[in-house]
Write a protein that holds these residues in place. Sequence first.
Motif, PDB file in Angstrom:
ATOM      1  N   TYR A 198     -18.345  48.348  91.616  1.00  0.00           N
ATOM      2  CA  TYR A 198     -16.856  47.864  91.488  1.00  0.00           C
ATOM      3  C   TYR A 198     -15.736  48.619  92.058  1.00  0.00           C
ATOM      4  CZ  TYR A 198     -12.758  46.258  88.979  1.00  0.00           C
ATOM      5  OH  TYR A 198     -11.503  45.789  88.398  1.00  0.00           O
ATOM      6  N   ILE A 199     -15.992  50.101  92.140  1.00  0.00           N
ATOM      7  CA  ILE A 199     -14.761  50.727  92.461  1.00  0.00           C
ATOM      8  C   ILE A 199     -14.749  50.739  93.924  1.00  0.00           C
ATOM      9  CG2 ILE A 199     -14.200  53.352  92.721  1.00  0.00           C
ATOM     10  CD1 ILE A 199     -15.179  53.622  90.011  1.00  0.00           C
ATOM     11  N   ALA A 210     -20.219  43.696  91.476  1.00  0.00           N
ATOM     12  CA  ALA A 210     -20.881  44.535  90.630  1.00  0.00           C
ATOM     13  C   ALA A 210     -21.882  43.775  89.804  1.00  0.00           C
ATOM     14  CB  ALA A 210     -20.019  45.372  89.641  1.00  0.00           C
ATOM     15  N   CYS A 249     -18.513  55.294  98.673  1.00  0.00           N
ATOM     16  CA  CYS A 249     -17.193  55.564  97.924  1.00  0.00           C
ATOM     17  C   CYS A 249     -16.379  56.498  98.368  1.00  0.00           C
ATOM     18  CB  CYS A 249     -17.451  55.932  96.430  1.00  0.00           C
ATOM     19  SG  CYS A 249     -16.228  55.734  95.421  1.00  0.00           S
ATOM     20  N   THR A 286     -14.553  48.580  84.154  1.00  0.00           N
ATOM     21  CA  THR A 286     -15.472  49.516  84.771  1.00  0.00           C
ATOM     22  C   THR A 286     -16.303  50.071  83.292  1.00  0.00           C
ATOM     23  OG1 THR A 286     -13.922  50.304  86.468  1.00  0.00           O
ATOM     24  CG2 THR A 286     -15.775  51.885  85.596  1.00  0.00           C
ATOM     25  N   LEU A 328     -18.781  46.995  82.513  1.00  0.00           N
ATOM     26  CA  LEU A 328     -19.816  47.247  83.441  1.00  0.00           C
ATOM     27  C   LEU A 328     -20.918  48.289  83.474  1.00  0.00           C
ATOM     28  CD1 LEU A 328     -17.952  46.205  86.906  1.00  0.00           C
ATOM     29  CD2 LEU A 328     -19.458  44.630  85.353  1.00  0.00           C
ATOM     30  N   THR A 329     -19.996  49.427  82.574  1.00  0.00           N
ATOM     31  CA  THR A 329     -21.083  50.361  82.601  1.00  0.00           C
ATOM     32  C   THR A 329     -22.059  50.230  81.361  1.00  0.00           C
ATOM     33  OG1 THR A 329     -19.533  51.941  83.566  1.00  0.00           O
ATOM     34  CG2 THR A 329     -21.013  53.101  82.183  1.00  0.00           C
ATOM     35  N   ARG A 388     -10.036  41.715  92.763  1.00  0.00           N
ATOM     36  CA  ARG A 388     -10.706  42.171  91.196  1.00  0.00           C
ATOM     37  C   ARG A 388     -11.932  41.082  90.879  1.00  0.00           C
ATOM     38  NH1 ARG A 388      -6.688  42.666  88.438  1.00  0.00           N
ATOM     39  NH2 ARG A 388      -6.425  44.804  88.582  1.00  0.00           N
ATOM     40  N   MET A 434      -7.154  52.327  90.174  1.00  0.00           N
ATOM     41  CA  MET A 434      -7.473  52.179  88.943  1.00  0.00           C
ATOM     42  C   MET A 434      -6.285  51.657  88.019  1.00  0.00           C
ATOM     43  SD  MET A 434     -10.741  52.353  89.192  1.00  0.00           S
ATOM     44  CE  MET A 434     -11.158  52.204  87.312  1.00  0.00           C
ATOM     45  N   PRO A 480     -20.723  50.461  88.125  1.00  0.00           N
ATOM     46  CA  PRO A 480     -19.248  50.624  88.244  1.00  0.00           C
ATOM     47  C   PRO A 480     -19.002  51.329  89.592  1.00  0.00           C
ATOM     48  CG  PRO A 480     -20.546  52.390  87.067  1.00  0.00           C
ATOM     49  CD  PRO A 480     -21.547  51.385  86.993  1.00  0.00           C
ATOM     50  N   ASP A 498      -8.604  47.812  85.047  1.00  0.00           N
ATOM     51  CA  ASP A 498      -9.761  48.295  85.915  1.00  0.00           C
ATOM     52  C   ASP A 498     -10.860  49.185  84.946  1.00  0.00           C
ATOM     53  OD1 ASP A 498      -9.199  46.737  88.289  1.00  0.00           O
ATOM     54  OD2 ASP A 498      -7.726  47.984  88.809  1.00  0.00           O
ATOM     55  N   ILE A 499      -9.966  50.043  84.223  1.00  0.00           N
ATOM     56  CA  ILE A 499     -10.789  50.884  83.463  1.00  0.00           C
ATOM     57  C   ILE A 499     -11.711  50.199  82.330  1.00  0.00           C
ATOM     58  CG2 ILE A 499     -10.423  53.027  81.885  1.00  0.00           C
ATOM     59  CD1 ILE A 499      -8.195  53.810  83.347  1.00  0.00           C
TER      60      ILE A 499
END
Length: 400
Positions: free
Chosen positions: A203-204, A220, A251, A104, A107-108, A213, A96, A200, A100-101
């Motif tokens: 994506y992770i 995602a 994950c 994320t 996307l959330t 990325r 992360m 999310p 990326d945060i």
Amino acid sequence: MDSHKLKLRGRHGSGSGNSSDSDETLPLVSEEYAYGQRSREPAAEGSRSYVMDIPLAPGKMYGAYPVKKSWKASEAGSLTDFSAVSFESGILFGLMRSRDIVITGVLTLASLVTRLWLIGRRPNVTWDEAHFGKFGAYYINHTFYHDVHPPLAKMLVGLAEVFAKHNGSFDFKSGRKYPDHVNYTLMRVQLALYGVALVPLAYIICLQAHISRPMAVLAACFVLFDNALCVMSRFILLDEPLLFFTATTLCCAVTFQNVNKHGEAFSRRWWAWLLMTGASLGCVMSSKWVGFFCVIMVGIATIDDLFRKFCALMPWEEYIHHWCARIIALIFVPLLVYTACFWVHFSLLYRTGTGDHKLSSNFQAGLKGNMLNEQPYDITYGAFVDVRAVYNGPGLLHSH
């Protein structure tokens, strides 16, 4: 200061001379990390390959391909081809970054829109809500039922109904309109949150799998706009908790493989991700029988990992410790979670209900309100006796 070494393979073009392979350490001049992408440009004539050892501070989070944006080579030239072949996994995910945060978070938010927008628009019992909503009401009323699947996802439905202050009086007949005292919208929202988390997590997981990325964002988005996933997330169903625990299992398993390959074995981080993999396996097993396919997936990856360690001539003592760790975390922990879910299930359902006849007479006699629980142990003269078969079921013995 102690440091970890990150191996990078690259091609350094000197512009002249014959090409040759060598190992050299290049000083770093930039503190900004980026995901290295393998260049598709052909190497310059006369270029040579090299391997760089990059000192990394312990405890920091480094990405799957943490390559410095700027380099100062020991001789004239430029980097035209580079990619990381190992990395030090970070405390949380190891991948992360600030961007990326942000991705994320975006996307959330998008997932919240696709899953929750007008989720209470249809006020009728829809599709399998007639089954699973009713199962949730059984937990509120403590009445025993029987179903083919393990109980965890259905207990989560019951928990959603408790938070929605459902009193268990509604029978969830198919097509029937929800009464005013049943807050079906809040029930749907709570279960939809499991579907929201899938985006999310996708994506992770892709970042953990060393996918670039842009491709992680694309994956995602596939989950984000998948029509079937969106529809299933908007009703009171078991599928979204099942898929959520499937995603958490994947994950945790992928993250553990990264830590296991590049980190220190039997460290606290190593144990944490291994145990979380086992706990997630237990949850997905306890949601639906189809969750056992996750057990097969993790099992194959574990066998492959142990076989590679065996081929690498690892010392026997350490190798046995690896076997014991896998047995504890990936067999005992999932079984513990699985049995704990059934213990809670049977503890909550202590009253007689629709599923009594599916189990033995001894079990039925332990249910509150069942006629077998009220009959006398001693048979007296003149009593009427029903003789049943030893097999489970409602049928009586008969002869021709």
